[in-house]
Design an enzyme around this catalytic site. Structure first.
Site, short mmCIF file in Angstrom:
data_model
loop_
_atom_site.label_atom_id
_atom_site.label_comp_id
_atom_site.label_asym_id
_atom_site.label_seq_id
_atom_site.Cartn_x
_atom_site.Cartn_y
_atom_site.Cartn_z
N GLU A 44 -45.88 -29.05 -34.82
CA GLU A 44 -46.93 -29.39 -33.84
C GLU A 44 -46.85 -30.88 -33.54
OE1 GLU A 44 -49.77 -27.91 -32.02
OE2 GLU A 44 -49.59 -29.97 -31.33
N CYS A 170 -58.74 -18.07 -20.53
CA CYS A 170 -60.15 -17.81 -20.28
C CYS A 170 -60.43 -17.64 -18.79
CB CYS A 170 -61.05 -18.89 -20.86
SG CYS A 170 -62.76 -18.29 -20.88
N ASP A 307 -51.90 -17.66 -26.34
CA ASP A 307 -51.72 -17.74 -24.88
C ASP A 307 -50.27 -17.55 -24.46
OD1 ASP A 307 -54.41 -18.25 -24.77
OD2 ASP A 307 -54.21 -20.38 -24.27
N ALA A 317 -59.34 -17.54 -27.26
CA ALA A 317 -59.38 -17.76 -28.70
C ALA A 317 -59.89 -16.49 -29.39
CB ALA A 317 -60.29 -18.95 -29.02
N ALA A 318 -60.74 -15.75 -28.68
CA ALA A 318 -61.24 -14.49 -29.24
C ALA A 318 -60.09 -13.52 -29.48
CB ALA A 318 -62.26 -13.87 -28.27
N CYS A 350 -64.98 -12.98 -23.30
CA CYS A 350 -65.26 -14.07 -22.39
C CYS A 350 -66.78 -14.24 -22.26
CB CYS A 350 -64.64 -13.74 -21.03
SG CYS A 350 -64.65 -15.15 -19.93
#
Ligand code: FAD
Length: 420
Positions: A44, A170, A307, A317-318, A350
């Site tokens: 990362e 999203c 994603d 994220a859900a 969402c």
């Protein structure tokens, strides 16, 4: 606190994770818990981790930006090696990856989750004006606070809210901020002299039909105008004009230029270029994983989620919360030479902030099957769901998801008649 380490050229780990966002940290934490002896590296480049779902609240003045940010090093589980760098290429036939700085790292299993790419440059003139001239976006850490400045300073005029072609992360976020801004102007007494427009590239208000009437009701409540099939292609901040490519009823495309006093832009989005240009991608450029097992369809040693995954769930994220346990279960099974049996059902959620204090909580699976977690009609704007969005979900994210704890909020498919 994990310090970045210097890695020798030939280093090899049992598991390498590409990307330390919502997905990468969740998987690292769960793997570390499930099997403490595994050698795991997480690659990362960024030193700050962002809770992006909070940016809608930042843009609406509900949450300070600093509350959405934490040091990456503080989130990476101890004993997981943080390689501070960016992956450039994949050599899946050799079980290796190469970083931008030339380092090569080997693995037995690879988890690919570098998120998606925001294509700001696909909108001509946007870079020059974003963050000033009334042009804002909740999709960037640098400009979400400016959205709130724009909302507060508008005393009437034209406010445009855009949404690019799908898929985006999203998908509800472009309209969430429209509702919150409209509600703010309503309370200020300026909504009646504000022309609120939602200019979206698609031809439906929301991808899951079950929730559309409830959202249309909010659009009507605020007196907003929806323009379908309008895709933002250029912005001029000095003349305050936005140009859209519009598909007419006969299928022909023309350009329409609109003036604005405030413009909230959601940029076009795609798979990261280094994924698009890799052997891992599908025809759309995303990581080509099986929608259920999340294992790569051509490379058994590779898994993908978040994603960047080429799955049809809502990029949220859900979704990551539901995907991470499946990836961990299947990755460990594959290491043990067992069949991969963990299945992801396409869950995504969402929370549509339709006003300050109320949320329509859309939860659904692959194919748009409605799958609520709570025993009430989630199409109804709810104070409870606002509390979830503003208080519970951030806490679940930081304290449960990213620490590898189970979040036992089971969802249940609504039968077709009720969902209709
Ligand atoms: C405005 C907004 C509102 C949202 N609202 C919601 C919401 O209400 N609910 C919800 O569930 N979701 C929401 N989301 C979506 C959610 O934030 C994402 O779906 C989620 O963060 C995806 O996790 P990820 O790990 O796949 O990607 P990310 O969290 O974006 O992380 C990807 C990581 O990969 C790293 N990376 C990139 N390139 C490389 C490379 N070459 N090598 C190594 N690492 C790399 C990046 O630095 C980053 O840290 C929202 C997002 C936005 C922007």
């Amino acid at each position: 606190m994990t310090a970045p380490q210097t890695i020798a050229e030939t280093d090899r780990f049992t598991v390498v994770i590409v990307g330390g966002g919502a997905a990468g940290i969740s998987v690292a934490a769960r793997l570390r818990k499930a099997r403490p002896s595994l050698s795991i590296a997480l690659i990362e480049p960024a030193t700050t981790h962002a809770y992006q779902p909070g940016w809608t609240l930042v843009g609406a003045g509900v949450m300070p930006m600093r509350q959405t940010l934490r040091q990456e090093g503080g989130l990476i589980p101890s004993d997981v090696t943080w390689i501070r760098g960016a992956v450039e290429t994949f050599q899946p036939d050799e079980n290796a990856i190469t970083l931008v700085d030339g380092r090569r790292i080997g693995y037995r299993r690879l988890v690919v989750c570098p998120g998606l790419q925001l294509d700001w440059d696909k909108i001509e003139g946007l870079r020059e004006t974003l963050g000033k001239n009334g042009v804002c976006s909740n999709y960037s850490r640098d400009t979400a606070e400016y959205t709130w400045t724009c909302i507060q300073s508008l005393r009437g005029g034209v406010a445009l809210f855009t949404q690019p072609p799908m898929p985006i992360k999203c998908a509800g976020a472009p309209q969430k901020i429209l509702y919150l801004a409209s509600d703010y102007w309503r309370k200020q007494g300026t909504l009646d002299r504000t022309q609120v427009e939602f200019n979206l590239a698609g031809d439906v208000l929301f991808g899951v039909g079950h929730f559309v009437p409830a959202l249309q009701k909010m659009i009507d409540f605020y007196g907003a105008h929806v323009h379908y099939k309008e895709n933002l292609i250029a912005v001029d901040g000095t003349t305050k004009t936005a140009t859209f490519s519009v598909v007419g009823p006969d299928g022909t495309t023309s350009n329409v230029t609109r003036t604005f006093d405030m413009l909230h832009v959601v940029p076009p989005q795609s798979a990261p270029d280094f994924i698009k240009n890799s052997p891992l991608s599908n025809t759309g450029g995303w990581v080509d994983v099986d929608p259920a097992t999340l294992r790569h369809v051509r490379y058994d040693t590779i898994f993908g989620l978040g994603d960047a995954a080429g799955t049809t769930n809502a990029k949220t994220a859900a979704a990551v919360r539901a995907q991470a346990p499946v990836v961990v279960e299947n990755l460990l099974a594959s290491l043990d030479g067992k069949p991969v049996e963990g299945h992801y059902d396409g869950y995504g959620a969402c929370p549509l902030t339709v006003s300050y204090g109320r949320v329509v909580l859309a939860e659904f699976l692959y194919g748009g099957k409605v799958a609520p977690s709570f025993p009430y009609d989630q199409r109804k704007p709810s104070r409870f769901a606002w509390m979830l969005k503003t208080k519970v979900f951030p806490s679940v994210y930081w304290n449960m998801m990213l620490t590898g704890r189970d979040v036992a909020i089971p969802h249940k498919v609504l039968d077709a008649e009720k969902a209709g």
